[in-house]
Every structure is written in C-alpha cells, then in structure tokens.
Design an enzyme around this catalytic site. Sequence first.
Site, mmCIF file in Angstrom:
data_model
loop_
_atom_site.group_PDB
_atom_site.id
_atom_site.type_symbol
_atom_site.label_atom_id
_atom_site.label_comp_id
_atom_site.label_asym_id
_atom_site.label_seq_id
_atom_site.Cartn_x
_atom_site.Cartn_y
_atom_site.Cartn_z
ATOM 1 N N ASP A 85 34.950 13.745 2.544
ATOM 2 C CA ASP A 85 35.317 12.828 1.759
ATOM 3 C C ASP A 85 36.715 13.157 1.053
ATOM 4 O OD1 ASP A 85 32.796 11.198 2.514
ATOM 5 O OD2 ASP A 85 31.781 12.755 1.366
ATOM 6 N N HIS A 124 27.070 11.650 -0.922
ATOM 7 C CA HIS A 124 27.753 11.636 0.277
ATOM 8 C C HIS A 124 27.238 10.171 1.085
ATOM 9 C CE1 HIS A 124 29.679 12.084 4.040
ATOM 10 N NE2 HIS A 124 28.885 12.118 4.714
HETATM 11 P P1 NAI Z 1 23.937 15.719 16.779
HETATM 12 O O1 NAI Z 1 22.833 14.688 17.057
HETATM 13 O O2 NAI Z 1 25.080 15.928 17.980
HETATM 14 O O3 NAI Z 1 23.426 17.227 16.581
HETATM 15 C C1 NAI Z 1 22.314 17.522 15.695
HETATM 16 C C2 NAI Z 1 21.570 18.461 16.396
HETATM 17 O O4 NAI Z 1 20.563 19.097 15.384
HETATM 18 C C3 NAI Z 1 20.930 18.205 17.733
HETATM 19 O O5 NAI Z 1 21.411 19.373 18.727
HETATM 20 C C4 NAI Z 1 19.551 18.502 17.568
HETATM 21 O O6 NAI Z 1 18.729 18.938 18.492
HETATM 22 C C5 NAI Z 1 19.419 19.333 16.071
HETATM 23 N N1 NAI Z 1 18.405 19.475 15.379
HETATM 24 C C6 NAI Z 1 17.544 18.378 14.903
HETATM 25 N N2 NAI Z 1 16.829 18.700 14.132
HETATM 26 C C7 NAI Z 1 16.513 19.909 13.929
HETATM 27 C C8 NAI Z 1 15.806 20.834 13.502
HETATM 28 N N3 NAI Z 1 14.903 20.449 12.734
HETATM 29 N N4 NAI Z 1 15.943 22.100 13.471
HETATM 30 C C9 NAI Z 1 17.249 22.317 14.189
HETATM 31 N N5 NAI Z 1 18.047 21.522 14.789
HETATM 32 C C10 NAI Z 1 17.601 20.342 14.630
HETATM 33 O O7 NAI Z 1 24.629 15.348 15.288
HETATM 34 P P2 NAI Z 1 25.762 15.807 14.634
HETATM 35 O O8 NAI Z 1 27.116 14.803 15.174
HETATM 36 O O9 NAI Z 1 26.124 17.276 15.060
HETATM 37 O O10 NAI Z 1 25.435 15.660 13.085
HETATM 38 C C11 NAI Z 1 24.758 16.526 12.548
HETATM 39 C C12 NAI Z 1 24.282 16.021 10.917
HETATM 40 O O11 NAI Z 1 25.617 16.059 10.194
HETATM 41 C C13 NAI Z 1 23.915 14.448 10.926
HETATM 42 O O12 NAI Z 1 22.803 14.198 10.268
HETATM 43 C C14 NAI Z 1 25.321 13.725 10.714
HETATM 44 O O13 NAI Z 1 24.955 12.282 10.037
HETATM 45 C C15 NAI Z 1 25.735 14.500 9.433
HETATM 46 N N6 NAI Z 1 26.978 14.588 9.181
HETATM 47 C C16 NAI Z 1 27.442 14.798 7.762
HETATM 48 C C17 NAI Z 1 28.736 14.687 7.343
HETATM 49 C C18 NAI Z 1 28.869 14.969 5.901
HETATM 50 O O14 NAI Z 1 30.056 14.845 5.503
HETATM 51 N N7 NAI Z 1 28.065 15.675 5.084
HETATM 52 C C19 NAI Z 1 29.769 14.410 8.234
HETATM 53 C C20 NAI Z 1 29.366 13.996 9.660
HETATM 54 C C21 NAI Z 1 27.940 14.181 10.093
#
Ligand code: NAI
Length: 329
Positions: free
Chosen positions: A161, A189
């Site tokens: 952000d 966030h």
């Molecule tokens: P994604 O769905 O591509 O990858 C998430 C991965 O986490 C998947 O490979 C899944 O198998 C794995 N996963 C799910 N539960 C798990 C667990 N208990 N233990 C280990 N691995 C687990 O999602 P992406 O795009 O990589 O985003 C990840 C997170 O980051 C989402 O929650 C998204 O909302 C968040 N995010 C946060 C931001 C921030 O500014 N704080 C910005 C953008 C995304």
Amino acid sequence: MSKPVRIAVTGAAGQIGYALLFRLASGEVFGPDQPVHLNLIELPHAMDALGGVVMELDDCAFPTLEGVTTADSDHLEDGFRDADYVMCVGSVPRKQGMERADLLKVNGGIFGPTGRAIDAAAAENVKVIVVGNPCNTNCLIAMSHAPRVPRENWFAMTRLDQNRAKSQLAQKAGVGVGDVNSLAIWGNHSPTMYPDFDHARIKGTPVPQAISDHDWLKGEFLTTVQQRGAAIIKARGASSAASAANAALDTLKDITRPTPEGEVFSAAICSTGQYGIEEGIMCSMPLRTDGTTWQVVEGWEHDEFAQAKIQASVDELKSERDTVRDLLG
Ligand code: NAI
C-alpha cells in the site's frame, strides 16, 4: 562464508512465492556474501508443484543459495525449524459469496497451528512477516499462539500500500518515485487503510504544499490506493503477485536495515497504545529502525479528516479481532 540466514516461506508454490523465492535466493536482501537457506512450505497436494520450483531454484545456480528444505503443512515444525525469518504467504483466498467473517475463520484455522509451530521450532529471535490475507488478523492469531516469540517480532504487510501510494503521488506531481518519502499507511491492509499524505514529502516539501489539488488527495488518490488490489484483479484476472512479492522483500529490507534519514516505513505491528490505538491489535503505523530495534514515529498530528479515516480502519481491525476471538491463543 558466514552461517546461512534461514528463511521459511509458506505458500511457496503460489504466485507470490514464484515472484519471491528467486529474489530471496539471489542475495538481493542480505547481500552477496551472506548465504541463505530456504525452508519452503506448501499444502500436501502442492508439493509436486513445489518440487518444480525447487528444480528451477537449482537451475539458477545462485552462489548465495546454500540449500533448500521443503515440508508440507502437516509437518509445519519441520518447515519452520531454525528459521530466522518466516514469511507467511500461504492462505485461503476469498471465494465468491464468502463473507469476510468466514474468510477470517478459515484462515484462523491455518494461522493458529502456524503460530504454534513457529513457537516450537523457529530460531530464538525469529521475525515473522504475514502477507496472506486478511494479513493483520492472521498475524494476530499466529502471534497469540506463539508466546515465546516477542510481540515486536511480528509484522503484517502494508508495504505494498505504501509503494502504491508513493507511486500515485509521484505521478501526480510529475516527479520520480524516489523524490517521495515519509509516506506511511495507517490501519488495516484492506480498503479502509489510510495513506497519510499530510506527513509525506516530495523533494522535502509536505505533499499538501507540493500538490495543490487537495480534492484529488482526499478523493481519487485515496480511492485509487485503497482499491488498487481490486483494479489489478479486474485487469489481470489474478491478484497482484510481483508487486506483492516486491513489497514483501521491501519489508524484509525495512526491518533489517537502518531506515534512511527523513524516511519511514509501514508495517502493521502490535499496538501498545500509540496514537490512542487500542493495545493488542495489529495496526499499520509509521516506523523507523536502526536495523535491530524499531520504533513507531511519534508526534504526528492528524486533522479531523485523517483522524476519522484512521479510526474507521482501527474500528475494522477491532471488529476482525472480535470475530476471531475464539481462535486466539
Ligand atoms: P496463491 O493462491 O497463488 O498461492 C497461495 C499458496 O498458498 C498456494 O500454493 C496454496 O497451496 C498455499 N497454501 C494455502 N494454505 C496453505 C497452508 N496452510 N500452508 C502452506 N501453504 C498454503 O496466492 P498468492 O497470489 O500467492 O497470494 C497469497 C496470499 O497473499 C493471499 O492471501 C493474498 O490475498 C495475499 N496478498 C497479500 C497482499 C498484501 O499486501 N498483504 C498483497 C497481495 C496478496
């Protein structure tokens, strides 16, 4: 060569993981003389995909990558063993029709065990950055299950952000993004977070003097930053990944390097009552560090407009905390 820095990453085979791991391994954060070891954690069904990512890490032949260990989420303590830093990226994304409260509870089921495993297995002075959404409250849940790890060592990511806000201000003022500093994010966030333009500076001049269009600052600027995540999903068909990974790396740099003069960085930390914000919630604020110990920047005053915006975001954090109260350790 010195002892490797061990970094655990959950959700390592996801899209943020794919944009994060190679830069972590390349020496970008800790420098060319500091080896890193990656502990990569995924859900059991994603371990094959993770194996492919590890092959690609091998194929980069990074001199700084000392080794890679993998673990599935049924063996979290193996995954967090001796980690100096933990980046909690894995979480369950919000699905259509899912209420925010349901999302909080589903992720609460992940972050309780995560906190307990970090407590049991990570290095003594482990520092944890939670990226997976809803990151502030996920971080609160994990922290509450890890009594051994000092509260100062927990961060939820709002640096994306901050970067988004800096970029918007730079474009509006027609300057380079490096000319914008002291831009802090307050609160959650989420679309309620508040980018504090009053205390930001462009080439040393307070933003409200450098940008005379105050309607833009209080209107389009805020909504653009607050809604940026949704705009990217709409345009790309997937949520921000490269910029999120970049912000996660920035956060790691922020907490391990002295903050430059005149600069601040944003992360949600556990409030101890600064600025009248309720103790014990993970709230983003302006921070500075000498590279070891961070502090909240004190003495910023807010007008009624800013105060109301910050309060709305703090109220949202309080309500999230109340929703997950039975999941707190
Ligand atoms: P994604 O769905 O591509 O990858 C998430 C991965 O986490 C998947 O490979 C899944 O198998 C794995 N996963 C799910 N539960 C798990 C667990 N208990 N233990 C280990 N691995 C687990 O999602 P992406 O795009 O990589 O985003 C990840 C997170 O980051 C989402 O929650 C998204 O909302 C968040 N995010 C946060 C931001 C921030 O500014 N704080 C910005 C953008 C995304």
